[in-house]
Design an enzyme around this catalytic site. Structure first.
Site, PDB file in Angstrom:
ATOM      1  N   ASP A 204     -10.219   7.955 -14.824  1.00 40.67           N
ATOM      2  CA  ASP A 204     -10.559   9.006 -13.857  1.00 40.67           C
ATOM      3  C   ASP A 204     -11.978   8.863 -13.312  1.00 40.67           C
ATOM      4  O   ASP A 204     -12.429   9.696 -12.542  1.00 40.67           O
ATOM      5  CB  ASP A 204     -10.394  10.384 -14.522  1.00 40.67           C
ATOM      6  CG  ASP A 204     -10.391  11.526 -13.514  1.00 40.67           C
ATOM      7  OD1 ASP A 204      -9.828  11.358 -12.416  1.00 40.67           O
ATOM      8  OD2 ASP A 204     -10.966  12.593 -13.819  1.00 40.67           O
TER       9      ASP A 204
ATOM     10  N   SER B 158      -9.885  15.546  -8.218  1.00 40.50           N
ATOM     11  CA  SER B 158      -8.567  15.028  -8.597  1.00 40.50           C
ATOM     12  C   SER B 158      -7.515  16.129  -8.472  1.00 40.50           C
ATOM     13  O   SER B 158      -7.723  17.255  -8.929  1.00 40.50           O
ATOM     14  CB  SER B 158      -8.591  14.506 -10.036  1.00 40.50           C
ATOM     15  OG  SER B 158      -9.566  13.507 -10.199  1.00 40.50           O
TER      16      SER B 158
ATOM     17  N   GLN C 285      -3.514   8.064  -8.410  1.00 42.99           N
ATOM     18  CA  GLN C 285      -4.124   9.386  -8.334  1.00 42.99           C
ATOM     19  C   GLN C 285      -4.182   9.851  -6.889  1.00 42.99           C
ATOM     20  O   GLN C 285      -4.447   9.060  -5.980  1.00 42.99           O
ATOM     21  CB  GLN C 285      -5.550   9.363  -8.902  1.00 42.99           C
ATOM     22  CG  GLN C 285      -6.222  10.728  -8.927  1.00 42.99           C
ATOM     23  CD  GLN C 285      -7.616  10.660  -9.529  1.00 42.99           C
ATOM     24  OE1 GLN C 285      -8.604  10.525  -8.819  1.00 42.99           O
ATOM     25  NE2 GLN C 285      -7.695  10.745 -10.849  1.00 42.99           N
TER      26      GLN C 285
END
Length: 298
Positions: A211, A239, A289
């Site tokens: 991430d 995100s 993502q």
């Protein structure tokens, strides 16, 4: 630091493992604390990694994580602990499924579905080839320049939670960048060794690391808008969801190449794909993502 307890909120951690540590409150209930990834917002990669840790605690040791899908619903508060509620959705002959709900202040901030399975052989196993990029030993440490201007307590600390090496965009051997599909290549690993050979610990560590740069890939130079990577203050990134698939065994405390590209940015959202390769060229994991991408307004 006592290895039997969870670090208190805001406490300095002594190893990467402390970032994943959670406390078991009941059979299917766990609690953890997360640091900030942005001002007053818990780092999403750590929330996802701790949720996956909680799920893995309820599965037979022989089953290993092969995929996860998570949704970030609300920003977490790094000043307060997070509770992880595990739903043992299914225990089949080969596969097991867990659903995890992360709760803070009586509100759901994150949900995770994770699937586990027993390893098995695959006839005709294959993978894509690793891009030819400079090795991590050939690249500068981006933290060194930052540390010179950092507070004294950071400079005197021997601990750093992670290692990153960014591959310059003009490096020889990089795959050609397609119009409208910016890419970046980053070597990464945990900043301290991970103990033992627990596969769950490795995948949870990589979930945290995954991430770090995916969202920023969506805000690189995008044709025809040409959003420059040098203007982060003008771009709001967050995100929205995160998915991973784990293909082969690996160690997250050894260098892994994260090859990333963003095929689309529209409607205030950007999509990024990424593949992780070890230094032997094995494709060990993939990630996708979607991130919120907005221009900040005065």
């Amino acid at each position: 630091m006592d290895a039997s307890r969870v670090p208190e909120t805001g406490e300095t951690v002594s190893s990467f493992v402390d970032l994943l540590r959670i406390e078991q409150l009941d059979e299917n209930l766990f609690r953890g604390s997360c640091h900030a990834g942005a001002p007053m917002r818990a780092f999403g990669g750590q929330v996802a990694a701790q949720a996956l840790t909680a799920a893995g605690r309820t599965v037979d040791a022989g089953r290993q994580v092969h995929s996860l899908h998570g949704y970030f619903l609300r920003p977490g508060d790094p000043r307060h602990p997070i509770d992880y509620q595990v739903d043992r959705a299914r225990d089949g002959f080969s596969y097991a499924t867990r659903r995890v709900t992360a709760v803070q202040h009586d509100e759901v901030i994150f949900t995770l579905s994770a699937s586990f399975k027993y390893p098995e052989p695959t006839p005709g196993a294959r993978q894509s080839a690793m891009p030819l990029v400079p090795g991590p030993e050939e690249l500068p440490d981006p933290f060194l320049a930052w540390a010179e201007a950092a507070p004294r307590d950071y400079r005197e600390s021997a601990f750093r939670t992670l290692d990153l090496r960014f591959v310059p965009a003009d490096s020889p051997g990089l795959p050609p960048e397609l119009p409208g599909s910016p890419q970046q290549f980053v070597w990464l690993r945990t900043g301290s060794p991970l103990p033992g050979d627990d596969p769950l610990l490795q995948v949870c560590a990589l979930t945290y690391l995954s991430d770090l740069t995916l969202a920023s890939t969506t805000a690189l130079t995008v044709q025809p808008h040409r959003i420059q990577r040098t203007t982060p203050a003008r771009i709001m990134l967050a995100s929205l969801d995160h998915a991973m698939w784990f293909h082969r065994p690996f160690r997250a405390d050894e260098w892994l190449l994260f090859a990333q590209r963003s095929p689309s940015a529209s409607d205030g959202r950007g999509l990024a794909h990424g593949e992780f390769y070890d230094q032997q060229g094995n494709l060990v994991a993939s990630a996708v993502q979607e991130a919120l991408v907005r221009e900040r307004r005065p």
